[in-house]
Scaffold this active site. Structure first.
Site, PDB file in Angstrom:
ATOM      1  N   ASN A   7       0.870  -1.174   0.000  1.00  0.00           N
ATOM      2  CA  ASN A   7       0.000   0.000   0.000  1.00  0.00           C
ATOM      3  C   ASN A   7       0.905   1.222   0.000  1.00  0.00           C
ATOM      4  O   ASN A   7       1.535   1.551   1.009  1.00  0.00           O
ATOM      5  CB  ASN A   7      -0.909  -0.012   1.234  1.00  0.00           C
ATOM      6  CG  ASN A   7      -1.850   1.174   1.266  1.00  0.00           C
ATOM      7  OD1 ASN A   7      -1.492   2.295   0.908  1.00  0.00           O
ATOM      8  ND2 ASN A   7      -3.072   0.947   1.725  1.00  0.00           N
ATOM      9  N   GLU A  34      -3.934   1.892  -2.861  1.00  0.00           N
ATOM     10  CA  GLU A  34      -4.037   3.326  -2.564  1.00  0.00           C
ATOM     11  C   GLU A  34      -3.162   4.156  -3.507  1.00  0.00           C
ATOM     12  O   GLU A  34      -2.316   4.946  -3.072  1.00  0.00           O
ATOM     13  CB  GLU A  34      -3.692   3.621  -1.100  1.00  0.00           C
ATOM     14  CG  GLU A  34      -4.886   3.405  -0.172  1.00  0.00           C
ATOM     15  CD  GLU A  34      -4.783   4.198   1.116  1.00  0.00           C
ATOM     16  OE1 GLU A  34      -5.386   5.296   1.187  1.00  0.00           O
ATOM     17  OE2 GLU A  34      -4.112   3.725   2.059  1.00  0.00           O
ATOM     18  N   ASP A 147      -4.185  -4.968   0.817  1.00  0.00           N
ATOM     19  CA  ASP A 147      -4.518  -4.370   2.107  1.00  0.00           C
ATOM     20  C   ASP A 147      -5.941  -4.781   2.437  1.00  0.00           C
ATOM     21  O   ASP A 147      -6.893  -4.261   1.869  1.00  0.00           O
ATOM     22  CB  ASP A 147      -4.373  -2.853   2.012  1.00  0.00           C
ATOM     23  CG  ASP A 147      -4.727  -2.145   3.305  1.00  0.00           C
ATOM     24  OD1 ASP A 147      -5.170  -2.811   4.264  1.00  0.00           O
ATOM     25  OD2 ASP A 147      -4.589  -0.905   3.350  1.00  0.00           O
ATOM     26  N   ASN A 149      -7.330  -4.482   5.452  1.00  0.00           N
ATOM     27  CA  ASN A 149      -7.885  -3.649   6.517  1.00  0.00           C
ATOM     28  C   ASN A 149      -8.577  -4.502   7.589  1.00  0.00           C
ATOM     29  O   ASN A 149      -9.669  -4.178   8.058  1.00  0.00           O
ATOM     30  CB  ASN A 149      -8.847  -2.613   5.944  1.00  0.00           C
ATOM     31  CG  ASN A 149      -8.132  -1.304   5.624  1.00  0.00           C
ATOM     32  OD1 ASN A 149      -7.296  -0.833   6.391  1.00  0.00           O
ATOM     33  ND2 ASN A 149      -8.459  -0.702   4.485  1.00  0.00           N
ATOM     34  N   ASP A 218      -1.940  -6.287   5.943  1.00  0.00           N
ATOM     35  CA  ASP A 218      -1.618  -6.607   4.557  1.00  0.00           C
ATOM     36  C   ASP A 218      -1.350  -8.101   4.464  1.00  0.00           C
ATOM     37  O   ASP A 218      -0.441  -8.616   5.126  1.00  0.00           O
ATOM     38  CB  ASP A 218      -0.393  -5.815   4.100  1.00  0.00           C
ATOM     39  CG  ASP A 218      -0.597  -4.322   4.260  1.00  0.00           C
ATOM     40  OD1 ASP A 218      -1.141  -3.704   3.338  1.00  0.00           O
ATOM     41  OD2 ASP A 218      -0.226  -3.781   5.331  1.00  0.00           O
ATOM     42  N   ASP A 247       2.796   4.614   5.182  1.00  0.00           N
ATOM     43  CA  ASP A 247       2.619   4.086   6.536  1.00  0.00           C
ATOM     44  C   ASP A 247       2.527   2.553   6.544  1.00  0.00           C
ATOM     45  O   ASP A 247       2.451   1.940   7.607  1.00  0.00           O
ATOM     46  CB  ASP A 247       1.402   4.700   7.239  1.00  0.00           C
ATOM     47  CG  ASP A 247       0.184   4.837   6.345  1.00  0.00           C
ATOM     48  OD1 ASP A 247       0.196   4.295   5.220  1.00  0.00           O
ATOM     49  OD2 ASP A 247      -0.801   5.482   6.777  1.00  0.00           O
ATOM     50  N   HIS A 248       2.554   1.937   5.372  1.00  0.00           N
ATOM     51  CA  HIS A 248       2.621   0.486   5.247  1.00  0.00           C
ATOM     52  C   HIS A 248       4.043   0.070   4.876  1.00  0.00           C
ATOM     53  O   HIS A 248       4.793   0.846   4.276  1.00  0.00           O
ATOM     54  CB  HIS A 248       1.682  -0.014   4.147  1.00  0.00           C
ATOM     55  CG  HIS A 248       0.236   0.136   4.456  1.00  0.00           C
ATOM     56  ND1 HIS A 248      -0.595  -0.935   4.723  1.00  0.00           N
ATOM     57  CD2 HIS A 248      -0.553   1.248   4.518  1.00  0.00           C
ATOM     58  CE1 HIS A 248      -1.817  -0.503   4.940  1.00  0.00           C
ATOM     59  NE2 HIS A 248      -1.822   0.819   4.820  1.00  0.00           N
TER      60      HIS A 248
END
Length: 277
Positions: A7, A34, A147, A149, A218, A247-248
């Protein structure tokens, strides 16, 4: 063969980070999430210059998924889910690459919960589970990477008691992930590292990366036709510490050309596996 999911949290704004990671690790196939860019703004030339062919499904400002390959042209087989509850959102892309069917996904976040965003998350998850069942029934070698989530268990989240009201840790969401797994999919990272603290996401706030206060959201799920070829899995955690990074952290698996006669977690390649800080 190394297959990764990442991501990127904005493919154009994070392009130097993405290109650096591609150059340093040379994954064979990559699922990106993303993109946060319409299709016409995807950096196709920069990706090609890095040695990768690509297909992508963009969306202005939000969402967006792509599949990159340096081992053959990705041949698109599906764009969006059957019975997608909101086809305007770019969250699923599927392609045949190098003898493997790759499904790249960005499952909705779902917050705040309760509310329409959470309802949408559950509806999308249900549509995804139905499609995954069809893929599994085909008997094809399939990987579903992206991802999700969702933190499947308490082992997958730092201080789980703080996440009881969050959509990523909701009982309904975790139950759906378990239902998906129960179809016959192998969670590659957890399969090879069953008891380890491994995270793939670290918030930008509260010094989360340095404290190893993360989440494992993930995932790479393998059909039975691929699970027997699994030889390694890990997280390129150091990429999360680079300047202006996502941030991943990129998460990856390694597959042998053929299924080995015997396989165990102890036989995996630990060189790049995530370690607690």
């Amino acid at each position: 063969m190394r297959i990764a999911t990442y991501n990127v949290n904005g493919v154009n704004g994070r392009l130097p980070v993405l290109l650096r990671w591609l150059a340093e690790t040379r994954p064979d196939i990559v699922c990106l999430q993303e993109l946060k860019a319409p299709s016409e703004k995807f950096p196709a030339q920069a990706i090609a210059d890095a040695g990768y062919e690509a297909i992508w499904h963009g969306q202005k400002s939000w969402n967006g998924v792509a599949i990159l390959s340096r081992v053959g042209t990705p041949v698109e087989t599906r764009r969006g889910l059957p019975d997608d509850p909101d086809p305007s959102q770019s969250r699923y892309l599927e392609a045949a690459v190098a003898g493997v069917l790759v499904g790249g996904l960005y499952l909705p976040n779902g917050n705040p919960r309760p509310g329409p965003k959470f309802d949408y998350k559950l509806a999308w998850f249900d549509a995804f589970i139905a499609h995954a069942a069809e893929l599994l029934a085909s008997g094809a070698p399939v990987i579903l990477a992206g991802d999700y989530n969702v933190m499947p268990t308490e082992l997958d989240v730092y201080k789980p008691e703080r996440w009881t009201d969050d959509a990523l840790f909701a009982p309904e969401v975790r139950a759906r992930y378990a239902s998906l797994r129960a179809q016959g999919w192998t969670d590659a990272l957890r399969h090879l590292h069953p008891g380890e603290t491994i995270y793939t996401f670290f918030d930008y706030f509260r010094n989360a990366y340095a404290r190893n206060a993360g989440l494992r959201i993930d995932h790479l799920l393998l059909s039975p036709a691929l699970a027997g070829r699994l030889t390694g899995a890990g997280v390129d955690r150091e990429a999360r510490g680079w300047d202006k990074t996502s941030d991943h952290a990129p998460t990856w698996i390694e597959l042998s050309e053929q299924a080995p006669r015997t396989r165990s977690a102890s036989g995996s390649r630990p060189s790049r596996a995530a370690k607690p800080a």
